[in-house]
Design a protein around this motif. Structure first.
Motif, PDB file in Angstrom:
ATOM      1  N   PHE A 128     134.374  29.413  42.230  1.00 53.46           N
ATOM      2  CA  PHE A 128     134.485  28.477  43.353  1.00 53.46           C
ATOM      3  C   PHE A 128     135.862  28.560  44.003  1.00 53.46           C
ATOM      4  O   PHE A 128     135.989  28.656  45.227  1.00 53.46           O
ATOM      5  N   ILE A 129     136.912  28.543  43.190  1.00 57.12           N
ATOM      6  CA  ILE A 129     138.283  28.604  43.715  1.00 57.12           C
ATOM      7  C   ILE A 129     138.533  29.942  44.408  1.00 57.12           C
ATOM      8  O   ILE A 129     139.113  30.002  45.503  1.00 57.12           O
ATOM      9  N   THR A 130     138.068  31.029  43.769  1.00 60.45           N
ATOM     10  CA  THR A 130     138.240  32.353  44.360  1.00 60.45           C
ATOM     11  C   THR A 130     137.548  32.450  45.708  1.00 60.45           C
ATOM     12  O   THR A 130     138.099  33.007  46.672  1.00 60.45           O
ATOM     13  N   SER A 131     136.322  31.923  45.788  1.00 57.61           N
ATOM     14  CA  SER A 131     135.568  31.993  47.039  1.00 57.61           C
ATOM     15  C   SER A 131     136.266  31.208  48.151  1.00 57.61           C
ATOM     16  O   SER A 131     136.286  31.635  49.315  1.00 57.61           O
ATOM     17  N   ILE A 132     136.847  30.064  47.809  1.00 58.87           N
ATOM     18  CA  ILE A 132     137.577  29.272  48.802  1.00 58.87           C
ATOM     19  C   ILE A 132     138.774  30.054  49.347  1.00 58.87           C
ATOM     20  O   ILE A 132     138.974  30.159  50.565  1.00 58.87           O
ATOM     21  N   LEU A 133     139.579  30.634  48.447  1.00 62.55           N
ATOM     22  CA  LEU A 133     140.763  31.389  48.865  1.00 62.55           C
ATOM     23  C   LEU A 133     140.367  32.653  49.629  1.00 62.55           C
ATOM     24  O   LEU A 133     140.985  33.004  50.642  1.00 62.55           O
ATOM     25  N   PHE A 134     139.334  33.338  49.139  1.00 64.93           N
ATOM     26  CA  PHE A 134     138.886  34.580  49.759  1.00 64.93           C
ATOM     27  C   PHE A 134     138.456  34.339  51.199  1.00 64.93           C
ATOM     28  O   PHE A 134     138.905  35.024  52.139  1.00 64.93           O
ATOM     29  N   PHE A 135     137.599  33.332  51.414  1.00 63.60           N
ATOM     30  CA  PHE A 135     137.069  33.113  52.756  1.00 63.60           C
ATOM     31  C   PHE A 135     138.067  32.403  53.672  1.00 63.60           C
ATOM     32  O   PHE A 135     137.950  32.483  54.897  1.00 63.60           O
ATOM     33  N   LEU A 137     141.149  33.429  53.753  1.00 62.61           N
ATOM     34  CA  LEU A 137     141.819  34.624  54.260  1.00 62.61           C
ATOM     35  C   LEU A 137     140.956  35.324  55.305  1.00 62.61           C
ATOM     36  O   LEU A 137     141.459  35.767  56.351  1.00 62.61           O
ATOM     37  N   ILE A 138     139.650  35.432  55.025  1.00 58.86           N
ATOM     38  CA  ILE A 138     138.733  36.069  55.970  1.00 58.86           C
ATOM     39  C   ILE A 138     138.739  35.322  57.301  1.00 58.86           C
ATOM     40  O   ILE A 138     138.756  35.931  58.381  1.00 58.86           O
ATOM     41  N   LEU A 139     138.726  33.997  57.239  1.00 57.72           N
ATOM     42  CA  LEU A 139     138.733  33.192  58.462  1.00 57.72           C
ATOM     43  C   LEU A 139     140.009  33.437  59.262  1.00 57.72           C
ATOM     44  O   LEU A 139     139.967  33.581  60.495  1.00 57.72           O
ATOM     45  N   TYR A 140     141.127  33.523  58.574  1.00 53.65           N
ATOM     46  CA  TYR A 140     142.403  33.773  59.246  1.00 53.65           C
ATOM     47  C   TYR A 140     142.399  35.130  59.947  1.00 53.65           C
ATOM     48  O   TYR A 140     142.831  35.252  61.105  1.00 53.65           O
ATOM     49  N   CYS A 296     136.255  44.587  50.297  1.00 55.85           N
ATOM     50  CA  CYS A 296     135.485  43.384  50.611  1.00 55.85           C
ATOM     51  C   CYS A 296     136.109  42.576  51.755  1.00 55.85           C
ATOM     52  O   CYS A 296     135.395  42.016  52.589  1.00 55.85           O
ATOM     53  N   ILE A 297     137.422  42.516  51.795  1.00 54.33           N
ATOM     54  CA  ILE A 297     138.098  41.797  52.874  1.00 54.33           C
ATOM     55  C   ILE A 297     137.782  42.433  54.224  1.00 54.33           C
ATOM     56  O   ILE A 297     137.387  41.759  55.180  1.00 54.33           O
ATOM     57  N   SER A 298     137.936  43.753  54.310  1.00 52.89           N
ATOM     58  CA  SER A 298     137.720  44.435  55.583  1.00 52.89           C
ATOM     59  C   SER A 298     136.278  44.305  56.050  1.00 52.89           C
ATOM     60  O   SER A 298     136.007  44.077  57.243  1.00 52.89           O
ATOM     61  N   THR A 299     135.325  44.427  55.133  1.00 56.85           N
ATOM     62  CA  THR A 299     133.919  44.324  55.511  1.00 56.85           C
ATOM     63  C   THR A 299     133.562  42.909  55.937  1.00 56.85           C
ATOM     64  O   THR A 299     132.851  42.705  56.931  1.00 56.85           O
ATOM     65  N   ALA A 300     134.019  41.920  55.180  1.00 52.38           N
ATOM     66  CA  ALA A 300     133.717  40.527  55.523  1.00 52.38           C
ATOM     67  C   ALA A 300     134.270  40.163  56.892  1.00 52.38           C
ATOM     68  O   ALA A 300     133.618  39.467  57.683  1.00 52.38           O
ATOM     69  N   VAL A 301     135.473  40.643  57.208  1.00 57.98           N
ATOM     70  CA  VAL A 301     136.063  40.386  58.520  1.00 57.98           C
ATOM     71  C   VAL A 301     135.175  40.954  59.620  1.00 57.98           C
ATOM     72  O   VAL A 301     134.850  40.270  60.611  1.00 57.98           O
ATOM     73  N   GLY A 302     134.764  42.187  59.466  1.00 60.00           N
ATOM     74  CA  GLY A 302     133.938  42.835  60.478  1.00 60.00           C
ATOM     75  C   GLY A 302     132.589  42.162  60.668  1.00 60.00           C
ATOM     76  O   GLY A 302     132.143  41.944  61.799  1.00 60.00           O
ATOM     77  N   LEU A 303     131.932  41.817  59.564  1.00 57.81           N
ATOM     78  CA  LEU A 303     130.602  41.234  59.647  1.00 57.81           C
ATOM     79  C   LEU A 303     130.629  39.822  60.219  1.00 57.81           C
ATOM     80  O   LEU A 303     129.781  39.452  61.041  1.00 57.81           O
ATOM     81  N   LEU A 304     131.577  39.005  59.786  1.00 54.68           N
ATOM     82  CA  LEU A 304     131.660  37.645  60.322  1.00 54.68           C
ATOM     83  C   LEU A 304     132.067  37.656  61.793  1.00 54.68           C
ATOM     84  O   LEU A 304     131.565  36.849  62.595  1.00 54.68           O
ATOM     85  N   THR A 305     132.965  38.566  62.167  1.00 53.82           N
ATOM     86  CA  THR A 305     133.356  38.688  63.567  1.00 53.82           C
ATOM     87  C   THR A 305     132.160  39.058  64.430  1.00 53.82           C
ATOM     88  O   THR A 305     131.921  38.459  65.487  1.00 53.82           O
ATOM     89  N   ALA A 306     131.388  40.059  63.984  1.00 49.61           N
ATOM     90  CA  ALA A 306     130.218  40.496  64.740  1.00 49.61           C
ATOM     91  C   ALA A 306     129.191  39.375  64.857  1.00 49.61           C
ATOM     92  O   ALA A 306     128.589  39.168  65.924  1.00 49.61           O
TER      93      ALA A 306
END
Length: 444
Positions: A128-135, A137-140, A296-306
């Motif tokens: 849970f904590i990891t997912s909060i921090l991870f996303f 960063l993705i949002l930023y 995972c960071i790079s892919t999540a950024v691209g997919l959420l942006t799209a």
């Protein structure tokens, strides 16, 4: 020659961006599993995997670039309603429902969990904590997509390539052992099994939506000429294809030579984690952690942006940032159900929509031969859907004996490729009807 070198140098960052967008959780965890299970048949199996994991995504990039970077415009050739429905399903599948949560879950299970005390690994709180921090960063990183090339293409990708290169070189210089024996479907039909396993990367679906991310990045860089945009996007696709081929072959080789050292496993993440430790000792876990997190960071950024860009265009009253925040929160929640649940839930959906996406893509590339005849698209996609839908239902343990008896007569049905011949026949019949209709109109 100078013009060519100038073009390559000027657009290499865009190619690295596309490569980084593709290279995510699935691209890391599935090739090692294929390598281990394919055994002595790895070459044939890897060729099948590369077709769906590299070749078809490259064709998809070309198709979408020529369609203006918009999957919906491409799907509208079937019908406007289909364009909205299918495009929305594709975006959600590779976005907040499956692919994006998978990046968060894999980041935790391979990049974080190995470093936790045993007593904490089964507790809900670390994930849970990891997912909060991870996303967060993705949002930023995603909140201002105009900086995507600089943040991802020029920073994350070189670091990502470096850590994968370290693993790959070490595995070739000091192989862990000899290939084991082929297992499962890799014994009798390694090519078809590798082909279908390429679905799990979701790369064809991703390619269909990454076009708009690349084109938007090019516009933000000041490139207004549409022909230059298409050529640069195609070049980016070639760069990404070369990078993905290197990664898949390298990780497949690691898995293929791993059995002697680590034994067999049903989890590609487990294979690569243990292999990294064998190859580099305790440093291996750190290298792997960096690889997974960057991918995972790079892919999540691209997919959420799209996703945010697409749904903002579909519903312009809702801002890009609002969609981005909603999808990020939703992805965070889904991540916490766990990696196995996410993968198992995605398989039926992929079996249904992947064939449809491939047929649509191939027809779009051949569109000039039948001048966009709608009947060709419709008669090719209907039988494709009727077969792929049942493949998805079977994956969910829903079986209709009488219907399956009919489908069993189709070539390649047992390899989950039963849709292929009906799609070809449907397209051919549609082409004939289209020609007859045109001839009748001309004579009238």
């Amino acid at each position: 020659m100078k013009n060519i070198m100038h073009f390559i140098k000027g657009n290499l960052a865009v190619g690295l961006l596309l490569f980084a967008l593709f290279l995510g959780a699935g691209n890391i965890i599935f090739p090692p599993l294929l390598g281990q299970q394919a055994g002595e048949n790895i070459t044939v199996a890897m060729i099948g995997f590369l077709i769906t994991g590299v070749g078809l995504p490259l064709l998809a990039i070309v198709a979408v670039a020529k369609a203006g970077g918009d999957l919906q415009l491409l799907a509208n050739r079937v019908s406007p309603a289909f364009g909205i429905l299918f495009t929305s399903i594709v975006y959600l599948a590779i976005g907040p429902f499956f692919a994006v949560p998978r990046t968060g879950s894999v980041s935790y299970e391979i990049g974080i969990a190995p470093f936790l005390p045993e007593v904490m690994k089964d507790h809900w709180a670390p994930l849970f904590i990891t997912s909060i921090l991870f996303f967060a960063l993705i949002l930023y990183l995603s909140i201002n997509p105009s900086k995507l090339v600089d943040r991802v293409g020029k920073i994350l990708t070189p670091a990502l390539l470096l850590v994968i290169l370290l693993l790959a070189v070490k595995s070739f210089i000091s192989p862990m052992g000899e290939p084991g024996e082929a297992a499962g479907n890799y014994i009798s039909s390694p090519f078809a099994e590798g082909f279908v396993q390429g679905y799990l990367t979701m790369d064809v679906l991703s390619a269909l939506v990454f076009g708009i991310v690349i084109l938007q990045a090019l516009r933000d860089m000041g490139m207004k000429d549409k022909k230059k945009q298409v050529n640069t996007t195609i070049f980016a696709g070639v760069v990404a294809a070369i990078g993905l081929s290197f990664v898949y072959i390298s990780l497949g080789h690691i898995g293929n030579t791993s059995i002697t050292a680590i034994g067999t496993s049903a989890n590609g993440g487990d294979i690569i984690a243990k292999s990294a430790e064998v190859l580099f000792g305790s440093l291996g876990s750190i290298i792997l952690s960096a690889t997974i997190l960057l991918a995972c960071i790079s892919t999540a950024v691209g997919l959420l942006t799209a996703n945010a860009q697409f749904f903002h265009k579909l519903f312009p009253r809702i801002s890009y940032k609002t969609f981005l925040i909603v999808f990020t929160i939703f992805s965070t929640a889904i991540t916490n159900v766990g990696l196995s649940t996410i993968i198992n839930a995605s398989l039926p959906v992929l079996l249904i929509i992947y064939p449809i996406a491939m047929v649509l893509m191939v027809l779009s590339l051949a569109d000039h031969f039948f001048k966009g005849g709608q009947i060709v698209y419709i008669l090719a996609l209907i039988p494709t859907f009727l077969v792929s839908l049942y493949d998805g239902l079977k994956q969910m343990k829903v079986e209709i004996t009488s219907y399956e008896n009919i489908l069993q007569a189709l070539p390649l049905y047992d390899q989950n490729l039963g849709w292929l011949v009906p799609a070809i026949v449907g397209a051919f019949i549609g082409f004939i009807i289209h020609k007859l209709m045109n001839n009748n109109q001309a004579s009238a």
